[in-house]
Write a protein that holds these residues in place. Sequence first.
Motif, PDB file in Angstrom:
ATOM      1  N   LEU A  10      -0.062   0.459  -9.418  1.00 25.46           N
ATOM      2  CA  LEU A  10      -1.486   0.475  -9.725  1.00 25.46           C
ATOM      3  C   LEU A  10      -2.182   1.604  -8.971  1.00 25.46           C
ATOM      4  N   GLN A  11      -3.140   2.228  -9.628  1.00 22.87           N
ATOM      5  CA  GLN A  11      -3.976   3.239  -8.985  1.00 22.87           C
ATOM      6  C   GLN A  11      -5.425   2.877  -9.278  1.00 22.87           C
ATOM      7  N   LEU A  12      -6.178   2.540  -8.211  1.00 23.06           N
ATOM      8  CA  LEU A  12      -7.521   2.011  -8.369  1.00 23.06           C
ATOM      9  C   LEU A  12      -8.557   2.891  -7.675  1.00 23.06           C
ATOM     10  N   LEU A  13      -9.673   3.101  -8.338  1.00 25.51           N
ATOM     11  CA  LEU A  13     -10.828   3.752  -7.734  1.00 25.51           C
ATOM     12  C   LEU A  13     -11.728   2.683  -7.141  1.00 25.51           C
ATOM     13  N   PHE A  26       0.848  -1.191   0.000  1.00 31.18           N
ATOM     14  CA  PHE A  26       0.000   0.000   0.000  1.00 31.18           C
ATOM     15  C   PHE A  26       0.884   1.241   0.000  1.00 31.18           C
ATOM     16  N   ALA A  27       0.906   1.948  -1.129  1.00 33.61           N
ATOM     17  CA  ALA A  27       1.760   3.129  -1.237  1.00 33.61           C
ATOM     18  C   ALA A  27       1.394   4.181  -0.199  1.00 33.61           C
ATOM     19  N   ASP A  28       0.112   4.273   0.129  1.00 34.67           N
ATOM     20  CA  ASP A  28      -0.365   5.214   1.163  1.00 34.67           C
ATOM     21  C   ASP A  28      -0.800   4.405   2.383  1.00 34.67           C
ATOM     22  N   ARG A  40     -10.714   9.780   4.325  1.00 32.83           N
ATOM     23  CA  ARG A  40     -11.167  10.409   3.087  1.00 32.83           C
ATOM     24  C   ARG A  40     -11.444   9.389   1.984  1.00 32.83           C
ATOM     25  N   ARG A  41     -10.765   8.270   1.979  1.00 34.45           N
ATOM     26  CA  ARG A  41     -10.961   7.185   1.010  1.00 34.45           C
ATOM     27  C   ARG A  41     -10.774   7.662  -0.427  1.00 34.45           C
ATOM     28  N   GLY A  42      -9.574   8.086  -0.731  1.00 34.04           N
ATOM     29  CA  GLY A  42      -9.251   8.471  -2.100  1.00 34.04           C
ATOM     30  C   GLY A  42      -8.877   7.251  -2.928  1.00 34.04           C
ATOM     31  N   ALA A  43      -8.195   7.491  -4.045  1.00 38.45           N
ATOM     32  CA  ALA A  43      -7.747   6.390  -4.893  1.00 38.45           C
ATOM     33  C   ALA A  43      -6.768   5.497  -4.127  1.00 38.45           C
ATOM     34  N   LEU A  44      -6.832   4.210  -4.419  1.00 41.46           N
ATOM     35  CA  LEU A  44      -5.966   3.237  -3.756  1.00 41.46           C
ATOM     36  C   LEU A  44      -4.731   3.024  -4.622  1.00 41.46           C
ATOM     37  N   ARG A  45      -3.555   3.335  -4.075  1.00 39.18           N
ATOM     38  CA  ARG A  45      -2.304   3.171  -4.814  1.00 39.18           C
ATOM     39  C   ARG A  45      -1.573   1.944  -4.299  1.00 39.18           C
ATOM     40  N   LEU A  46      -1.220   1.035  -5.225  1.00 37.99           N
ATOM     41  CA  LEU A  46      -0.598  -0.226  -4.861  1.00 37.99           C
ATOM     42  C   LEU A  46       0.735  -0.391  -5.565  1.00 37.99           C
ATOM     43  N   ALA A  89      -4.722   0.201 -16.167  1.00 45.98           N
ATOM     44  CA  ALA A  89      -5.543  -0.750 -16.924  1.00 45.98           C
ATOM     45  C   ALA A  89      -4.668  -1.756 -17.664  1.00 45.98           C
ATOM     46  N   GLN A  90      -3.579  -1.285 -18.258  1.00 44.07           N
ATOM     47  CA  GLN A  90      -2.674  -2.183 -18.975  1.00 44.07           C
ATOM     48  C   GLN A  90      -1.968  -3.136 -18.014  1.00 44.07           C
ATOM     49  N   ALA A  91      -1.548  -2.622 -16.860  1.00 45.79           N
ATOM     50  CA  ALA A  91      -0.859  -3.463 -15.874  1.00 45.79           C
ATOM     51  C   ALA A  91      -1.801  -4.529 -15.323  1.00 45.79           C
ATOM     52  N   VAL A  92      -3.044  -4.148 -15.045  1.00 46.04           N
ATOM     53  CA  VAL A  92      -4.019  -5.116 -14.541  1.00 46.04           C
ATOM     54  C   VAL A  92      -4.269  -6.197 -15.585  1.00 46.04           C
ATOM     55  N   ASP A  93      -4.353  -5.807 -16.839  1.00 43.44           N
ATOM     56  CA  ASP A  93      -4.574  -6.779 -17.912  1.00 43.44           C
ATOM     57  C   ASP A  93      -3.426  -7.778 -17.974  1.00 43.44           C
TER      58      ASP A  93
END
Length: 277
Positions: free
Chosen positions: A233-236, A170-172, A219-225, A260-264
Amino acid sequence: MGTPLGDFIRAKRDSIQPQSLGLPDHGRRRSPGLRRSDLAARAGISVEYLTRMEQGRDRNPSVAVVNALADALSLDPSERNHLRYLAKITGGECSAHTQPAPPPRDVRPSILETLRLLEPGIAMVTNRLGDVLAYTRAYESVTSGTGLLDADTPNLTRYVFTDPRARTFFADWDDVADEQAFDLWLGPSVENSEWFTTELAPIAGPDFTRRLNRHVVPRRGALRLNHPSGCELQLLRETLDLSSDAQQLVVFLPADERTAQAVDQLRRRPHGRLRAI
């Protein structure tokens, strides 16, 4: 002995600067934030009553008093909901006379079918304790190699606070830790949360207990992994509350084309089928 309600009021009072509310600065003082007398005056209650609430000697404030305190503290909607929930806990409205126990882990067949229809998307079913109850193959791909799903009964909250790999994944990490600690106040039930907190606190240490008693609404912003493969990865997140089950269906969406490309690429690796734990 204090109460969750008193702890939250005191924490919010300490975090507010008088000038932000148009109040005069009374000069240097031993503790930061808003004075009890100023908050009591804004809420229309006595200082003695506010003191009893903060110290846990008054556990049954009226709805009118709770709303007045929310106004006086200038709480946002999420904080207001949390204040009302803590008032119910403190007053005993959410308590039951049963022995604390783990919550049920069953996921309804219709929810499992919904997960299947979400393939090849990234989705999982969890509860407020952080139990990972079911997930898609894509979720397994995104978390592969991190240790999150290694346990027979994986739990996100336990992973965040006790597995060193979580601080890299978890980056954050601090933000995610705030979220997991805060969600324990929201269920599945007070008894379940007490059971889990008692189990986790000795091994999680001050990083956990400090957050649990701080009552900061995340705050629950974007999830950075940071995936072990090297992908960033940056996920909503979109969450559907399954209130009758005290569970949540969480869907993760790529926030940008690189993700999206990395997840694929991760999805193309061999993994198991949709899993309910």
